[in-house]
Design an enzyme around this catalytic site. Structure first.
Site, PDB file in Angstrom:
ATOM      1  N   HIS A 166      16.624   6.047 -29.794  1.00 60.57           N
ATOM      2  CA  HIS A 166      17.651   5.831 -30.822  1.00 60.57           C
ATOM      3  C   HIS A 166      19.036   6.291 -30.389  1.00 60.57           C
ATOM      4  O   HIS A 166      19.984   6.196 -31.168  1.00 60.57           O
ATOM      5  CB  HIS A 166      17.227   6.571 -32.100  1.00 60.57           C
ATOM      6  N   GLU A 195       8.185  -1.351 -24.470  1.00 59.72           N
ATOM      7  CA  GLU A 195       8.550  -0.187 -25.297  1.00 59.72           C
ATOM      8  C   GLU A 195       7.382   0.115 -26.240  1.00 59.72           C
ATOM      9  O   GLU A 195       6.893  -0.786 -26.920  1.00 59.72           O
ATOM     10  CB  GLU A 195       9.803  -0.553 -26.114  1.00 59.72           C
ATOM     11  N   ASN A 200       7.644   5.117 -23.708  1.00 63.26           N
ATOM     12  CA  ASN A 200       7.929   5.617 -25.049  1.00 63.26           C
ATOM     13  C   ASN A 200       9.092   6.604 -24.885  1.00 63.26           C
ATOM     14  O   ASN A 200       8.875   7.765 -24.533  1.00 63.26           O
ATOM     15  CB  ASN A 200       6.715   6.315 -25.650  1.00 63.26           C
ATOM     16  N   ASP A 219      20.461   1.063 -19.678  1.00 60.90           N
ATOM     17  CA  ASP A 219      21.085   0.634 -18.425  1.00 60.90           C
ATOM     18  C   ASP A 219      20.147   0.804 -17.234  1.00 60.90           C
ATOM     19  O   ASP A 219      20.137  -0.024 -16.325  1.00 60.90           O
ATOM     20  CB  ASP A 219      22.378   1.432 -18.174  1.00 60.90           C
ATOM     21  N   HIS A 229       5.835   2.784 -29.309  1.00 58.92           N
ATOM     22  CA  HIS A 229       5.962   3.898 -30.254  1.00 58.92           C
ATOM     23  C   HIS A 229       4.623   4.122 -30.926  1.00 58.92           C
ATOM     24  O   HIS A 229       3.976   3.157 -31.349  1.00 58.92           O
ATOM     25  CB  HIS A 229       7.051   3.622 -31.297  1.00 58.92           C
ATOM     26  N   ILE A 230       4.250   5.371 -31.013  1.00 57.84           N
ATOM     27  CA  ILE A 230       2.963   5.728 -31.602  1.00 57.84           C
ATOM     28  C   ILE A 230       2.989   5.484 -33.112  1.00 57.84           C
ATOM     29  O   ILE A 230       2.041   4.940 -33.688  1.00 57.84           O
ATOM     30  CB  ILE A 230       2.650   7.208 -31.283  1.00 57.84           C
ATOM     31  N   SER A 231       4.080   5.873 -33.737  1.00 54.44           N
ATOM     32  CA  SER A 231       4.191   5.768 -35.200  1.00 54.44           C
ATOM     33  C   SER A 231       4.746   4.404 -35.622  1.00 54.44           C
ATOM     34  O   SER A 231       5.220   3.626 -34.789  1.00 54.44           O
ATOM     35  CB  SER A 231       5.114   6.876 -35.720  1.00 54.44           C
ATOM     36  N   ARG A 285       2.304  18.333 -32.801  1.00 54.19           N
ATOM     37  CA  ARG A 285       3.457  17.933 -33.619  1.00 54.19           C
ATOM     38  C   ARG A 285       3.038  16.958 -34.730  1.00 54.19           C
ATOM     39  O   ARG A 285       2.239  16.046 -34.492  1.00 54.19           O
ATOM     40  CB  ARG A 285       4.548  17.295 -32.745  1.00 54.19           C
ATOM     41  N   ARG A 321      16.049   5.850 -37.147  1.00 53.31           N
ATOM     42  CA  ARG A 321      15.046   5.397 -36.160  1.00 53.31           C
ATOM     43  C   ARG A 321      15.006   3.875 -36.033  1.00 53.31           C
ATOM     44  O   ARG A 321      14.218   3.333 -35.258  1.00 53.31           O
ATOM     45  CB  ARG A 321      13.656   5.908 -36.538  1.00 53.31           C
ATOM     46  N   ALA A 366      12.691  10.190 -28.969  1.00 48.91           N
ATOM     47  CA  ALA A 366      13.985  10.261 -29.669  1.00 48.91           C
ATOM     48  C   ALA A 366      15.112   9.565 -28.903  1.00 48.91           C
ATOM     49  O   ALA A 366      16.069   9.072 -29.504  1.00 48.91           O
ATOM     50  CB  ALA A 366      14.347  11.720 -29.929  1.00 48.91           C
ATOM     51  N   ARG A 396      10.028   4.227 -41.106  1.00 47.51           N
ATOM     52  CA  ARG A 396      10.560   5.590 -41.104  1.00 47.51           C
ATOM     53  C   ARG A 396      12.077   5.625 -41.371  1.00 47.51           C
ATOM     54  O   ARG A 396      12.631   4.667 -41.881  1.00 47.51           O
ATOM     55  CB  ARG A 396      10.166   6.265 -39.786  1.00 47.51           C
ATOM     56  N   PRO A 421      10.744  12.887 -24.681  1.00 44.73           N
ATOM     57  CA  PRO A 421      10.690  14.227 -25.264  1.00 44.73           C
ATOM     58  C   PRO A 421       9.671  14.404 -26.388  1.00 44.73           C
ATOM     59  O   PRO A 421       9.546  13.546 -27.261  1.00 44.73           O
ATOM     60  CB  PRO A 421      12.118  14.446 -25.792  1.00 44.73           C
TER      61      PRO A 421
HETATM   62  C1  DQA Z   1       8.283   7.881 -31.368  1.00 42.89           C
HETATM   63  C2  DQA Z   1       9.201   7.584 -32.555  1.00 42.89           C
HETATM   64  C3  DQA Z   1      10.553   8.257 -32.379  1.00 42.89           C
HETATM   65  O1  DQA Z   1      11.389   7.972 -33.481  1.00 42.89           O
HETATM   66  C4  DQA Z   1      10.386   9.757 -32.286  1.00 42.89           C
HETATM   67  O2  DQA Z   1      11.622  10.372 -32.030  1.00 42.89           O
HETATM   68  C5  DQA Z   1       9.354  10.180 -31.298  1.00 42.89           C
HETATM   69  C6  DQA Z   1       8.162   9.367 -31.114  1.00 42.89           C
HETATM   70  C7  DQA Z   1       6.858   7.334 -31.572  1.00 42.89           C
HETATM   71  O3  DQA Z   1       6.126   7.303 -30.604  1.00 42.89           O
HETATM   72  O4  DQA Z   1       6.483   6.961 -32.688  1.00 42.89           O
HETATM   73  O5  DQA Z   1       9.461  11.250 -30.712  1.00 42.89           O
HETATM   74  O6  DQA Z   1       8.820   7.248 -30.231  1.00 42.89           O
END
Ligand code: DQA
Length: 146
Positions: free
Chosen positions: A80, A98, A74, A87, A100-102, A17, A111, A77, A107, A9
């Site tokens: 978490h 897995e 990725n 599963d 994550h961009i950030s 964003r 998270r 949200a 954070r 999402p």
């Molecule tokens: C994210 C980090 C998540 O906490 C957040 O909800 C996102 C993006 C990231 O790519 O850093 O939507 O997965």
């Protein structure tokens, strides 16, 4: 080799964003980067995005029946919150990275939990959209070793 890149999402909102967190590159640029990386490595890449948890479960199951060798995900949200995604990855046993961009570690507390991590071979966080390139390379190299 075929790699499926799944984004959860709001990843379609990249470039719009919270640019100070996720950068100014948009989703199309992310897709281009993945495709280019695949081309260089001789790996087939499919990029897919959804805002809906059940649809992501369906897509992970689809991967099992459609010859996917590796998944880059990725879950955004849902990272978490979602036992269903954990599963699904466990169910298909496809090597999954897995992404994550950030820098999630730096954070909010909520998270710091990742349900899906337990089913993943690696986690990449805080590299911006470059993290997808790292993930694809990792899966391609691991495949080569097998
Ligand atoms: C994210 C980090 C998540 O906490 C957040 O909800 C996102 C993006 C990231 O790519 O850093 O939507 O997965």
């Amino acid at each position: 080799m075929k790699i499926l890149v799944i984004n959860g999402p709001n990843i379609n909102m990249l470039g719009i964003r919270e640019k100070h967190i996720y950068g100014s590159e948009n989703y199309d640029t992310l897709v281009e980067l993945c495709k280019e990386t695949g081309k260089k490595l001789g790996v087939e890449i499919e990029c897919w995005q959804s805002n809906h948890e059940g649809d992501i479960v369906d897509k992970i199951q689809w991967a099992y029946f459609n010859g996917v060798d590796g998944i880059v995900i990725n879950p955004a949200a849902y990272t978490h919150t979602s036992v269903a995604l954990l599963d699904a990855v466990k169910a298909v046993s496809i090597p999954t990275v897995e992404v994550h961009i950030s820098k999630v570690k730096e954070r909010e507390d909520f998270r710091q939990v990742s349900y899906i991590r337990a089913a993943c071979v690696k986690t990449i966080s805080g590299q911006g959209i470059k993290g997808y390139e790292t993930a694809i390379k990792y899966l391609a190299e691991e495949e080569y070793k097998r």
